[in-house]
Structures are given as structure tokens and as C-alpha cells.
Design a protein around this motif. Structure first.
Motif, PDB file in Angstrom:
ATOM      1  N   GLY A  96       1.533   3.865   8.203  1.00  0.00           N
ATOM      2  CA  GLY A  96       2.545   4.205   9.199  1.00  0.00           C
ATOM      3  C   GLY A  96       3.355   3.024   9.692  1.00  0.00           C
ATOM      4  O   GLY A  96       4.377   3.210  10.362  1.00  0.00           O
ATOM      5  N   LEU A  97       2.907   1.801   9.382  1.00  0.00           N
ATOM      6  CA  LEU A  97       3.637   0.610   9.823  1.00  0.00           C
ATOM      7  C   LEU A  97       4.792   0.276   8.885  1.00  0.00           C
ATOM      8  O   LEU A  97       5.617  -0.581   9.203  1.00  0.00           O
ATOM      9  CB  LEU A  97       2.686  -0.589   9.892  1.00  0.00           C
ATOM     10  CG  LEU A  97       1.512  -0.459  10.865  1.00  0.00           C
ATOM     11  CD1 LEU A  97       0.553  -1.622  10.685  1.00  0.00           C
ATOM     12  CD2 LEU A  97       2.026  -0.400  12.301  1.00  0.00           C
ATOM     13  N   ALA A  98       4.850   0.934   7.736  1.00  0.00           N
ATOM     14  CA  ALA A  98       5.813   0.563   6.701  1.00  0.00           C
ATOM     15  C   ALA A  98       7.059   1.433   6.720  1.00  0.00           C
ATOM     16  O   ALA A  98       7.581   1.806   5.683  1.00  0.00           O
ATOM     17  CB  ALA A  98       5.147   0.643   5.330  1.00  0.00           C
ATOM     18  N   ASN A  99       7.538   1.815   7.898  1.00  0.00           N
ATOM     19  CA  ASN A  99       8.800   2.558   7.958  1.00  0.00           C
ATOM     20  C   ASN A  99       9.707   1.941   9.013  1.00  0.00           C
ATOM     21  O   ASN A  99       9.339   0.987   9.678  1.00  0.00           O
ATOM     22  CB  ASN A  99       8.547   4.050   8.244  1.00  0.00           C
ATOM     23  CG  ASN A  99       7.888   4.284   9.595  1.00  0.00           C
ATOM     24  OD1 ASN A  99       8.276   3.708  10.599  1.00  0.00           O
ATOM     25  ND2 ASN A  99       6.883   5.161   9.628  1.00  0.00           N
ATOM     26  N   GLY A 100      10.894   2.480   9.151  1.00  0.00           N
ATOM     27  CA  GLY A 100      11.874   1.884  10.041  1.00  0.00           C
ATOM     28  C   GLY A 100      11.817   2.374  11.464  1.00  0.00           C
ATOM     29  O   GLY A 100      12.758   2.161  12.221  1.00  0.00           O
ATOM     30  N   ASP A 101      10.751   3.016  11.856  1.00  0.00           N
ATOM     31  CA  ASP A 101      10.623   3.539  13.210  1.00  0.00           C
ATOM     32  C   ASP A 101      10.259   2.410  14.170  1.00  0.00           C
ATOM     33  O   ASP A 101       9.215   1.776  14.006  1.00  0.00           O
ATOM     34  CB  ASP A 101       9.548   4.626  13.228  1.00  0.00           C
ATOM     35  CG  ASP A 101       9.456   5.343  14.567  1.00  0.00           C
ATOM     36  OD1 ASP A 101      10.018   4.845  15.563  1.00  0.00           O
ATOM     37  OD2 ASP A 101       8.816   6.408  14.615  1.00  0.00           O
ATOM     38  N   PRO A 102      11.090   2.133  15.190  1.00  0.00           N
ATOM     39  CA  PRO A 102      10.731   1.085  16.151  1.00  0.00           C
ATOM     40  C   PRO A 102       9.419   1.350  16.876  1.00  0.00           C
ATOM     41  O   PRO A 102       8.812   0.435  17.426  1.00  0.00           O
ATOM     42  CB  PRO A 102      11.915   1.102  17.141  1.00  0.00           C
ATOM     43  CG  PRO A 102      13.042   1.700  16.381  1.00  0.00           C
ATOM     44  CD  PRO A 102      12.414   2.714  15.466  1.00  0.00           C
ATOM     45  N   ARG A 103       8.997   2.610  16.871  1.00  0.00           N
ATOM     46  CA  ARG A 103       7.730   2.958  17.541  1.00  0.00           C
ATOM     47  C   ARG A 103       6.565   3.014  16.561  1.00  0.00           C
ATOM     48  O   ARG A 103       5.507   3.551  16.882  1.00  0.00           O
ATOM     49  CB  ARG A 103       7.868   4.309  18.242  1.00  0.00           C
ATOM     50  CG  ARG A 103       8.991   4.370  19.270  1.00  0.00           C
ATOM     51  CD  ARG A 103       9.045   5.758  19.921  1.00  0.00           C
ATOM     52  NE  ARG A 103      10.138   5.848  20.860  1.00  0.00           N
ATOM     53  CZ  ARG A 103      11.378   6.218  20.558  1.00  0.00           C
ATOM     54  NH1 ARG A 103      11.666   6.539  19.302  1.00  0.00           N
ATOM     55  NH2 ARG A 103      12.327   6.282  21.457  1.00  0.00           N
ATOM     56  N   ALA A 104       6.746   2.463  15.359  1.00  0.00           N
ATOM     57  CA  ALA A 104       5.719   2.579  14.324  1.00  0.00           C
ATOM     58  C   ALA A 104       4.384   1.995  14.771  1.00  0.00           C
ATOM     59  O   ALA A 104       3.332   2.587  14.554  1.00  0.00           O
ATOM     60  CB  ALA A 104       6.190   1.900  13.042  1.00  0.00           C
ATOM     61  N   ALA A 105       4.411   0.808  15.387  1.00  0.00           N
ATOM     62  CA  ALA A 105       3.159   0.172  15.816  1.00  0.00           C
ATOM     63  C   ALA A 105       2.472   1.015  16.881  1.00  0.00           C
ATOM     64  O   ALA A 105       1.257   1.248  16.827  1.00  0.00           O
ATOM     65  CB  ALA A 105       3.439  -1.235  16.349  1.00  0.00           C
ATOM     66  N   GLU A 106       3.251   1.516  17.834  1.00  0.00           N
ATOM     67  CA  GLU A 106       2.686   2.339  18.899  1.00  0.00           C
ATOM     68  C   GLU A 106       2.081   3.630  18.345  1.00  0.00           C
ATOM     69  O   GLU A 106       0.968   4.037  18.720  1.00  0.00           O
ATOM     70  CB  GLU A 106       3.774   2.662  19.913  1.00  0.00           C
ATOM     71  CG  GLU A 106       3.347   3.592  21.037  1.00  0.00           C
ATOM     72  CD  GLU A 106       4.515   4.021  21.901  1.00  0.00           C
ATOM     73  OE1 GLU A 106       4.364   5.028  22.610  1.00  0.00           O
ATOM     74  OE2 GLU A 106       5.571   3.359  21.867  1.00  0.00           O
ATOM     75  N   ARG A 107       2.819   4.280  17.442  1.00  0.00           N
ATOM     76  CA  ARG A 107       2.335   5.536  16.877  1.00  0.00           C
ATOM     77  C   ARG A 107       1.065   5.308  16.048  1.00  0.00           C
ATOM     78  O   ARG A 107       0.127   6.109  16.094  1.00  0.00           O
ATOM     79  CB  ARG A 107       3.422   6.174  16.006  1.00  0.00           C
ATOM     80  CG  ARG A 107       4.652   6.644  16.750  1.00  0.00           C
ATOM     81  CD  ARG A 107       5.595   7.367  15.795  1.00  0.00           C
ATOM     82  NE  ARG A 107       6.922   7.577  16.349  1.00  0.00           N
ATOM     83  CZ  ARG A 107       7.239   8.562  17.194  1.00  0.00           C
ATOM     84  NH1 ARG A 107       6.307   9.420  17.578  1.00  0.00           N
ATOM     85  NH2 ARG A 107       8.473   8.689  17.639  1.00  0.00           N
ATOM     86  N   THR A 108       1.050   4.222  15.264  1.00  0.00           N
ATOM     87  CA  THR A 108      -0.121   3.931  14.438  1.00  0.00           C
ATOM     88  C   THR A 108      -1.328   3.617  15.306  1.00  0.00           C
ATOM     89  O   THR A 108      -2.439   4.082  15.040  1.00  0.00           O
ATOM     90  CB  THR A 108       0.170   2.752  13.496  1.00  0.00           C
ATOM     91  OG1 THR A 108       1.270   3.093  12.645  1.00  0.00           O
ATOM     92  CG2 THR A 108      -1.033   2.430  12.628  1.00  0.00           C
TER      93      THR A 108
END
Length: 261
Positions: A96-108
Motif C-alpha cells: 500500500g505504500l507504493a502508490n501516489g496517495d498522500p495518505r498511503a502511510a497513514e492508511r497502511t
């Protein structure tokens, strides 16, 4: 960068035998059954044959201790209580960290906290195993240490430094069309029509991560600016000065988007 899949294997020359083969739940289940043939194994996925009714029955079976090994998608992390579970393993935990979502770290971080929290809920000794290519990533360190406060403090500082919400504004503009050329051309036209502003700028266009949905090709632009910037006025002017909608082209505007797909 992208490359077409070769028609023949580059090693042996065999034609039409190269297919996607990822760590899906079905493949993991095959390997588990091969290693643990006597274990009672259940696969949980939202696309199970039998639909919601079968899924509900499978969840009840797990909760009642009728399974030794449970293999599932993110579905297993969402609000279920498995009192007998004491070991949780996550395959490709950093996917989940490998996409362009600025919230990727939070979501993961949220997802991994939920799924590893399935183990040991009744106080039994438990263990969570994460497979990751980035063991030093702040998300992985926070999960291992259990220090959620430190993770969120760092995440807040990173967002403030980058001017991301809640310290800045974002807007997503998705251009879709029946052909890739139409979508890209219209998106580039919008980019050229963007007004000059000192507190707002445009990123893109680029193909959306989900570049083809329902037979429609999708391109994305992202508008970023300061918190007090007139985002709506900027986009209104951009759309008014940009190319007119023709043919199959559609434009969707999402202020402060929750999804970046």
C-alpha cells in the motif's frame, strides 16, 4: 516507463505462456494446503462463490474455532473478532505504500494495526509477522514498536512541510474518454488553460492509477495550493478557458479527494 509483455519467454522461447502470477489468496491457499495438508484451511475474500451468505458462514466458522488457518484479503482486518487467533502473517505488507496517495502511510499503518490486532485479543500469547521490502520505513518501525503517537507526529510534520491537507488544499481532476488519445488531449488542454496563481499550481496530467474503468480511459490532474487559496475559483477559470467537452469526454472534479485512484 512501461514495457509490453513479450509474446515469448526470453529464456526458453515458449509462446503465449507468460501470465500474471501474484501472491493472491488462491495461490497462497494452494501452497498452505501443500505444506499443511491436515490443517483446516478457510479462504476469505469478497469475491467468494456463494456471495455474502457464504462469506457470513465462513466468518462464523472462524469465530467458532472451526479453522486452523485463515487466508484472506484486507477483509479479515475489518471489525471481525477471532478469539482463537494467536498468529497473524501479512504478505507484501508494504504494498500500500507504493502508490501516489498522500495518505498511503497513514492508511497502511491503520490497516496493519487492525490486521495484526486480530491476534491475541483474548490475552493469549500472540505473534504478528510482516513481510516487507522496507523494514526501516516509518510505518514498519511504528508497527513493530507500537508507538503510534510518534508515527502520527512524524506524519503531521511531513504533511505540513509538503503543504498537504490539513495544512494545504488539494483537488483532483479526472478526465475520461472512450479512447486514450481523447482523454490525454483534453487533460493537456486543461493544463495549458490553468490560470497563473502564486498560491496554486497544477501537477500532471498523468494516467490515473486505475487508467481504464468500464471501457473508459482516465487521466488525472492534481491542483495543490495553500489553505486559504481560492481553489474553486481557480478550477472554475481553468474549466472555462480549457477545451470544450466533445464526443465521449467527461471531466470530474474532486475537492480534497479521499481517493487518488
Amino acid at each position: 516507463h512501461n514495457e509490453r509483455r513479450p509474446e515469448a519467454c526470453p529464456e526458453c522461447g515458449t509462446l503465449d505462456h507468460l501470465v500474471a502470477c501474484g501472491p493472491g489468496v488462491e495461490r497462497i491457499a494452494e501452497e498452505v494446503v501443500a505444506h499443511f495438508p491436515d490443517a483446516r484451511t478457510i479462504v476469505l475474500s469478497s469475491d467468494l462463490l456463494g456471495g455474502v451468505r457464504r462469506l457470513r458462514l465462513e466468518l462464523e466458522a472462524v469465530a467458532n474455532g472451526e479453522a486452523d488457518i485463515v487466508i484472506g484479503t484486507q477483509l479479515v482486518a475489518k471489525g471481525h473478532n477471532f478469539p482463537g487467533m494467536t498468529l497473524v502473517g501479512v504478505v507484501d505488507a508494504d504494498l500500500g505504500l507504493a502508490n501516489g496517495d498522500p495518505r498511503a502511510a497513514e492508511r497502511t499503518f491503520q490497516l496493519l494495526s487492525q490486521v495484526t490486532g486480530r491476534a491475541g485479543r483474548t490475552g493469549k500469547k500472540s505473534l504478528g509477522l510482516l513481510q516487507t521490502y522496507q523494514p526501516d520505513h516509518p510505518v514498519m518501525r511504528a508497527i513493530v514498536s507500537g508507538d503510534s503517537e510518534a508515527f502520527y507526529e512524524r506524519e503531521i510534520a511531513e504533511r505540513e512541510r509538503a503543504g498537504l491537507p490539513p495544512f494545504g488544499r488539494l483537488a483532483g481532476i479526472i478526465v475520461s474518454a472512450a479512447t486514450r488519445a481523447e482523454a490525454e488531449s483534453h487533460a493537456r488542454g486543461l493544463r495549458r488553460a490553468a490560470p497563473q496563481a502564486s498560491d496554486l499550481f497544477v501537477l500532471g496530467p498523468a494516467e490515473a492509477p486505475l487508467s481504464l474503468i468500464g471501457g473508459r480511459h482516465r487521466f488525472r490532474l492534481l491542483v495543490q495550493g495553500e489553505r486559504r487559496a481560492d481553489m474553486q475559483g481557480f478550477i472554475r477559470a481553468m474549466l472555462a478557458e480549457g477545451p470544450k467537452l466533445r464526443g465521449s469526454v467527461r471531466v470530474q472534479v474532486d475537492i480534497d479527494p479521499q481517493s487518488f485512484l
